[in-house]
Design a protein around this motif. Structure first.
Motif, short mmCIF file in Angstrom:
data_model
loop_
_atom_site.label_atom_id
_atom_site.label_comp_id
_atom_site.label_asym_id
_atom_site.label_seq_id
_atom_site.Cartn_x
_atom_site.Cartn_y
_atom_site.Cartn_z
N ASP A 1 0.84 -1.26 -0.03
CA ASP A 1 0.02 -0.08 -0.04
C ASP A 1 0.84 1.35 -0.02
O ASP A 1 0.62 2.46 -0.74
CB ASP A 1 -0.96 -0.02 1.30
N THR A 2 2.08 1.15 0.71
CA THR A 2 2.99 2.30 0.83
C THR A 2 3.41 2.55 -0.52
O THR A 2 3.57 3.64 -0.99
CB THR A 2 3.86 2.08 1.94
N LEU A 3 4.00 1.52 -1.34
CA LEU A 3 4.67 1.75 -2.30
C LEU A 3 3.35 2.12 -3.43
O LEU A 3 3.85 3.06 -4.33
CB LEU A 3 5.02 0.11 -2.90
N LYS A 4 2.12 1.90 -3.48
CA LYS A 4 1.26 1.99 -4.33
C LYS A 4 1.12 3.49 -4.18
O LYS A 4 1.02 4.38 -5.38
CB LYS A 4 -0.10 1.40 -4.02
N ALA A 5 0.99 3.98 -2.86
CA ALA A 5 0.72 5.58 -2.87
C ALA A 5 2.04 6.34 -3.22
O ALA A 5 1.72 7.56 -3.48
CB ALA A 5 0.44 5.80 -1.27
N SER A 6 3.11 5.94 -3.00
CA SER A 6 4.35 6.59 -3.44
C SER A 6 4.65 6.64 -4.97
O SER A 6 5.26 7.64 -5.48
CB SER A 6 5.40 6.25 -2.96
N LEU B 1 1.84 7.06 -7.28
CA LEU B 1 0.61 7.84 -7.57
C LEU B 1 1.24 9.22 -8.35
O LEU B 1 2.06 9.79 -7.61
CB LEU B 1 -0.33 8.09 -6.52
N PRO B 2 0.49 9.52 -9.41
CA PRO B 2 1.11 10.92 -10.19
C PRO B 2 1.32 12.12 -9.37
O PRO B 2 2.18 12.54 -9.16
CB PRO B 2 0.26 10.81 -11.13
N ALA B 3 0.25 12.12 -8.37
CA ALA B 3 0.27 13.27 -7.35
C ALA B 3 1.63 13.40 -6.38
O ALA B 3 2.29 14.31 -6.00
CB ALA B 3 -0.94 13.53 -6.62
N ALA B 4 1.69 12.02 -5.93
CA ALA B 4 3.01 11.97 -5.05
C ALA B 4 4.29 12.16 -5.71
O ALA B 4 5.29 12.72 -5.06
CB ALA B 4 2.82 10.47 -4.61
N LEU B 5 4.39 11.80 -6.94
CA LEU B 5 5.44 11.76 -7.83
C LEU B 5 5.70 13.50 -8.11
O LEU B 5 6.90 13.80 -8.06
CB LEU B 5 5.54 11.04 -9.12
N VAL B 6 4.61 13.80 -8.39
CA VAL B 6 4.89 15.44 -8.74
C VAL B 6 5.35 16.12 -7.29
O VAL B 6 6.04 16.98 -7.60
CB VAL B 6 3.43 15.92 -9.38
N ALA B 7 4.62 15.61 -6.45
CA ALA B 7 4.85 16.67 -5.05
C ALA B 7 6.62 16.36 -4.80
O ALA B 7 7.08 17.17 -4.25
CB ALA B 7 3.94 15.97 -4.06
N THR B 8 6.87 14.88 -5.00
CA THR B 8 8.27 14.62 -4.70
C THR B 8 9.26 15.46 -5.53
O THR B 8 10.24 16.06 -5.15
CB THR B 8 8.48 13.35 -4.86
N ALA B 9 8.88 15.35 -6.75
CA ALA B 9 9.77 16.13 -8.00
C ALA B 9 9.57 17.73 -7.76
O ALA B 9 10.79 18.40 -7.65
CB ALA B 9 9.32 15.85 -9.41
#
Length: 96
Positions: free
Chosen positions: A24-29, A31-39
């Motif tokens: 579940d943690t990997l799935k959440a990480s 997600l496009p929104a999570a990737l955009v926030a990280t970037a």
């Protein structure tokens, strides 16, 4: 012996629960929104570091910093500047 089996089952259930949580943690990480926030946060941090380093360098060598700023501005506005030059040349040739 049933105690050992019960302990093994509990361990297996705990491991399965941990695996599901990790999945579940990997799935959440990813997600496009999570990737955009990280970037975005990474880019902001690097931009801030670059700005600080640039400011420190500009204080040491102001002439070089001014030259870089002028070249950067010319590069950034190259298309509008080229269009303005072409338009002016066209007006000059039309007036001749």
């Amino acid at each position: 012996m049933s105690t050992e089996v019960d302990i093994a089952r509990e361990d297996a259930e705990a491991a399965k629960a941990q695996l599901v949580k990790t999945a579940d943690t990997l799935k959440a990480s990813v997600l496009p929104a999570a990737l955009v926030a990280t970037a975005t946060s990474l880019v902001k941090a690097r931009a801030a570091k670059f700005a600080i380093n640039s400011l420190l360098s500009a204080r040491k060598r102001p002439a070089l910093a001014a030259g870089v700023a002028v070249v950067s501005a010319l590069y950034a506005f190259r298309k509008p500047l080229a269009a303005a030059i072409r338009q002016r040349q066209k007006k000059e040739t039309d007036n001749e």
